[in-house]
Design a protein around this motif. Structure first.
Motif, mmCIF file in Angstrom:
data_model
loop_
_atom_site.group_PDB
_atom_site.id
_atom_site.type_symbol
_atom_site.label_atom_id
_atom_site.label_comp_id
_atom_site.label_asym_id
_atom_site.label_seq_id
_atom_site.Cartn_x
_atom_site.Cartn_y
_atom_site.Cartn_z
ATOM 1 N N ASN A 143 0.817 -1.214 0.000
ATOM 2 C CA ASN A 143 0.000 0.000 0.000
ATOM 3 C C ASN A 143 0.851 1.264 0.000
ATOM 4 O OD1 ASN A 143 -2.829 -1.019 0.264
ATOM 5 N ND2 ASN A 143 -1.847 -2.116 1.922
ATOM 6 N N PHE A 144 1.340 1.639 -1.152
ATOM 7 C CA PHE A 144 2.107 2.873 -1.293
ATOM 8 C C PHE A 144 1.144 4.020 -1.602
ATOM 9 C CE2 PHE A 144 5.273 -0.384 -2.379
ATOM 10 C CZ PHE A 144 6.284 -0.038 -1.498
ATOM 11 N N LEU A 145 1.237 5.072 -0.835
ATOM 12 C CA LEU A 145 0.333 6.207 -1.029
ATOM 13 C C LEU A 145 0.460 6.806 -2.419
ATOM 14 C CD1 LEU A 145 0.557 8.072 2.393
ATOM 15 C CD2 LEU A 145 -1.430 6.946 1.437
ATOM 16 N N VAL A 146 1.688 6.889 -2.922
ATOM 17 C CA VAL A 146 1.903 7.519 -4.227
ATOM 18 C C VAL A 146 1.220 6.715 -5.338
ATOM 19 C CG1 VAL A 146 4.084 6.380 -4.828
ATOM 20 C CG2 VAL A 146 3.648 8.702 -5.630
ATOM 21 N N LEU A 147 1.074 5.400 -5.152
ATOM 22 C CA LEU A 147 0.368 4.572 -6.127
ATOM 23 C C LEU A 147 -1.134 4.665 -5.917
ATOM 24 C CD1 LEU A 147 2.501 1.276 -6.196
ATOM 25 C CD2 LEU A 147 2.750 3.325 -7.597
ATOM 26 N N ARG A 148 -1.540 4.770 -4.666
ATOM 27 C CA ARG A 148 -2.970 4.817 -4.359
ATOM 28 C C ARG A 148 -3.633 6.046 -4.958
ATOM 29 N NH1 ARG A 148 -5.929 5.765 1.422
ATOM 30 N NH2 ARG A 148 -5.016 7.806 1.090
ATOM 31 N N GLU A 149 -2.887 7.166 -5.031
ATOM 32 C CA GLU A 149 -3.472 8.430 -5.476
ATOM 33 C C GLU A 149 -3.554 8.556 -6.997
ATOM 34 O OE1 GLU A 149 -4.645 10.889 -3.389
ATOM 35 O OE2 GLU A 149 -4.278 9.531 -1.717
ATOM 36 N N THR A 150 -2.866 7.697 -7.733
ATOM 37 C CA THR A 150 -2.871 7.797 -9.202
ATOM 38 C C THR A 150 -4.068 7.051 -9.786
ATOM 39 O OG1 THR A 150 -1.428 5.857 -9.362
ATOM 40 C CG2 THR A 150 -0.376 8.022 -9.384
ATOM 41 N N VAL A 151 -4.471 7.464 -10.999
ATOM 42 C CA VAL A 151 -5.642 6.850 -11.638
ATOM 43 C C VAL A 151 -5.279 6.127 -12.934
ATOM 44 C CG1 VAL A 151 -7.275 8.497 -10.656
ATOM 45 C CG2 VAL A 151 -6.190 9.023 -12.846
ATOM 46 N N MET A 152 -4.003 5.770 -13.063
ATOM 47 C CA MET A 152 -3.553 5.034 -14.238
ATOM 48 C C MET A 152 -2.692 3.852 -13.767
ATOM 49 S SD MET A 152 -1.344 7.549 -13.339
ATOM 50 C CE MET A 152 -2.250 8.907 -14.032
ATOM 51 N N PRO A 153 -2.350 2.906 -14.660
ATOM 52 C CA PRO A 153 -1.445 1.824 -14.267
ATOM 53 C C PRO A 153 -0.175 2.410 -13.662
ATOM 54 C CG PRO A 153 -2.374 1.348 -16.409
ATOM 55 C CD PRO A 153 -2.814 2.744 -16.054
ATOM 56 N N SER A 154 0.264 1.864 -12.529
ATOM 57 C CA SER A 154 1.416 2.446 -11.838
ATOM 58 C C SER A 154 2.204 1.380 -11.090
ATOM 59 C CB SER A 154 0.945 3.536 -10.864
ATOM 60 O OG SER A 154 -0.007 3.008 -9.960
ATOM 61 N N VAL A 155 3.503 1.602 -11.009
ATOM 62 C CA VAL A 155 4.387 0.678 -10.291
ATOM 63 C C VAL A 155 5.403 1.469 -9.479
ATOM 64 C CG1 VAL A 155 4.191 -1.217 -11.942
ATOM 65 C CG2 VAL A 155 5.973 0.512 -12.268
ATOM 66 N N LEU A 156 5.890 0.854 -8.422
ATOM 67 C CA LEU A 156 6.975 1.437 -7.630
ATOM 68 C C LEU A 156 8.127 0.451 -7.649
ATOM 69 C CD1 LEU A 156 6.824 3.428 -4.358
ATOM 70 C CD2 LEU A 156 8.393 1.485 -4.511
ATOM 71 N N ILE A 157 9.287 0.923 -8.094
ATOM 72 C CA ILE A 157 10.458 0.060 -8.261
ATOM 73 C C ILE A 157 11.467 0.307 -7.147
ATOM 74 C CG2 ILE A 157 12.417 -0.488 -9.753
ATOM 75 C CD1 ILE A 157 10.634 0.422 -12.127
ATOM 76 N N GLU A 158 11.882 -0.771 -6.489
ATOM 77 C CA GLU A 158 12.981 -0.721 -5.519
ATOM 78 C C GLU A 158 14.205 -1.286 -6.233
ATOM 79 O OE1 GLU A 158 12.935 0.676 -2.661
ATOM 80 O OE2 GLU A 158 10.882 0.681 -1.895
ATOM 81 N N LEU A 159 15.137 -0.415 -6.582
ATOM 82 C CA LEU A 159 16.299 -0.809 -7.393
ATOM 83 C C LEU A 159 17.189 -1.830 -6.698
ATOM 84 C CD1 LEU A 159 17.262 2.763 -8.609
ATOM 85 C CD2 LEU A 159 16.153 1.003 -9.982
ATOM 86 N N GLY A 160 17.222 -1.773 -5.386
ATOM 87 C CA GLY A 160 18.089 -2.669 -4.628
ATOM 88 C C GLY A 160 18.309 -2.107 -3.234
ATOM 89 N N PHE A 161 19.111 -2.786 -2.427
ATOM 90 C CA PHE A 161 19.338 -2.394 -1.037
ATOM 91 C C PHE A 161 20.638 -1.612 -0.875
ATOM 92 C CE2 PHE A 161 16.246 -5.685 -0.774
ATOM 93 C CZ PHE A 161 15.537 -5.476 0.404
ATOM 94 N N LEU A 162 20.508 -0.372 -0.445
ATOM 95 C CA LEU A 162 21.705 0.434 -0.172
ATOM 96 C C LEU A 162 22.393 -0.066 1.089
ATOM 97 C CD1 LEU A 162 20.479 4.071 -0.962
ATOM 98 C CD2 LEU A 162 21.516 2.399 -2.492
ATOM 99 N N THR A 163 21.654 -0.773 1.933
ATOM 100 C CA THR A 163 22.233 -1.310 3.163
ATOM 101 C C THR A 163 23.099 -2.543 2.895
ATOM 102 O OG1 THR A 163 20.075 -2.394 3.470
ATOM 103 C CG2 THR A 163 20.514 -0.431 4.779
#
Length: 416
Positions: A209-229
């Motif tokens: 449940n990402f807020l930035v995805l919830r607020e959009t009205v088109m197909p949307s994805v959130l990408i995690e490129l990798g772990f900086l840790t």
């Protein structure tokens, strides 16, 4: 005679020039009409006073911005893609404004780029998220951290009905993007495939449940490129070569996705239902047709009655007139609850559907989609949805069909 030859030559020359001009103009017209611009919004996570995570000293906001700009440069090589950025420099953009940018531009796709972090060094790999309810603790924690960016906003209580530190808020978010989930899953899968080709650890497509995805009205994805840790992965993502490789993988996926969308548009194949073998669990349709012998007897009787009555009044035309037949043309909107989607065909022999009976299967856009319930009453299907979620399908949602084709819930409610 020489004059006629000259005229003939000039006419031939003019015809040739006209023909070439027409061909060029025609090909240009066809190309222009076929070129629909697809708007892709690239969202570099965090920025400004919000640094994101700083695992091993690497700043998420800088890496996300650089990769987003690199993706944009790759996409601009395609004539049919228009690129919009939520930020092009190190500034803070509120989450709801990021979505507002995409919505106002009537974007066809929204891609948010981030870097992951964990309390231990061992986790590594790239993952792509789509919006959805999920009880997975790891996914909830990732969503909580990314959503915590709203705490940097001055009046976030007025913009959101949400507390980023409350598990109840994360779990209780309603899925407003049901209509776009299929396409979001599609682009997410292509992104992950491209990351695997770079030999990145595949953390797969997930829902959170990402807020930035919830607020959009088109197909949307959130990408995690990798772990900086993770020291090795953080070092890779902090290099220009690593950033360019990841950006090209994302851009290539977006181009492939857009190409698929274009083909669907050209072929008029929006949500076309391609039915594969119907699963055993689907209700069998039994048609009871009266035997032919009975029909023959009725005809004979009718003939005898006509012969016995010399008066023509017995056979009246009004008996055959049936104005009610015209009502068959009315289209019925059907509501169903989608409980699953799989590349593999599922039935009672290899899947029990959590005890749900009479589950319907359809093959749509290269996926087997599984539906429970079927009614034209929207209030009734909401009750079915509650029942389905209680069985364990927390990500289930309501979909609508008209004449066998998928339509939006808004369109379905207008047809009620």
């Amino acid at each position: 005679m020489q004059f006629l030859k000259s005229c003939k030559y000039n006419l031939s020359k003019l015809s040739f020039i006209f023909f070439i001009t027409f061909c060029v103009f025609f090909s240009f017209s066809v190309e222009v009409s076929a070129q629909k611009k697809y708007t892709v919004v690239l969202d570099a996570g965090h920025g400004g006073k919000d640094s994101g995570n700083i695992g091993n000293g690497y700043r998420e906001k800088k890496i996300a911005l650089q990769v987003a700009l690199d993706v944009g440069r790759e996409l601009l090589t395609a004539k049919d893609i228009n690129v919009v950025y939520t930020r092009k420099k190190d500034v803070f953009v509120e989450l709801h404004n990021r979505a507002k940018i995409a919505n106002s531009k009537k974007a066809d796709l929204f891609v948010s780029i981030h870097c992951d972090a964990f309390t231990k060094e061992s986790p590594h790999g790239a993952s792509t998220f789509v919006l959805g309810l999920s009880g997975n603790k790891e996914n909830l924690e990732i969503a909580r951290k990314e959503n915590a960016a709203i705490l940097y906003e001055d009046n976030y209580q007025q913009n959101y009905d949400y507390d980023p530190n409350s598990p109840e808020s994360v779990i209780g978010l309603s899925v407003l993007q049901d209509e776009n989930l299929d396409n979001s899953l599609g682009i997410a899968s292509i992104v992950q495939e491209n990351f695997v080709s770079l030999k990145r650890n595949n953390r797969r497509v997930k829902q959170a449940n990402f807020l930035v995805l919830r607020e959009t009205v088109m197909p949307s994805v959130l990408i995690e490129l990798g772990f900086l840790t993770n020291k090795a992965e953080g070092r890779f993502l902090n290099t220009r070569s690593g950033q360019i490789k990841m950006a090209k993988a994302i851009a290539k996926a977006i181009k492939k996705y857009i190409q698929g969308v274009k083909l669907n548009d050209v072929n008029n194949a929006v949500a076309v239902t391609k039915k594969k073998p119907t699963p055993k669990i689907t209700k069998p349709i039994v048609k009871k047709t009266p035997p032919k012998k009975t029909e023959t007897k009725e005809v004979v009787v009718a003939k005898k009655e006509i012969k016995r009555t010399p008066k023509k009044i017995v056979v009246k035309a009004p008996v055959k007139k049936s104005p009610k037949v015209k009502k068959k043309a009315i289209s019925v909107v059907e509501f169903k609850v989608q409980i699953a989607a799989s590349k593999k065909y599922l039935d009672e022999s290899n899947f029990n559907f959590k005890g749900l009976k009479n589950v319907e299967s359809m093959f749509i856009d290269d996926y087997y989609k599984y539906y429970y319930g079927n009614t034209s009453d929207f209030l009734e299907i909401k009750k079915v949805l509650t029942k389905v979620r209680k069985t364990g399908y927390k990500d289930a949602w309501v979909v609508a069909f008209k004449d066998g084709q998928r339509i939006t819930i808004k369109e379905a409610l207008k047809n009620r």
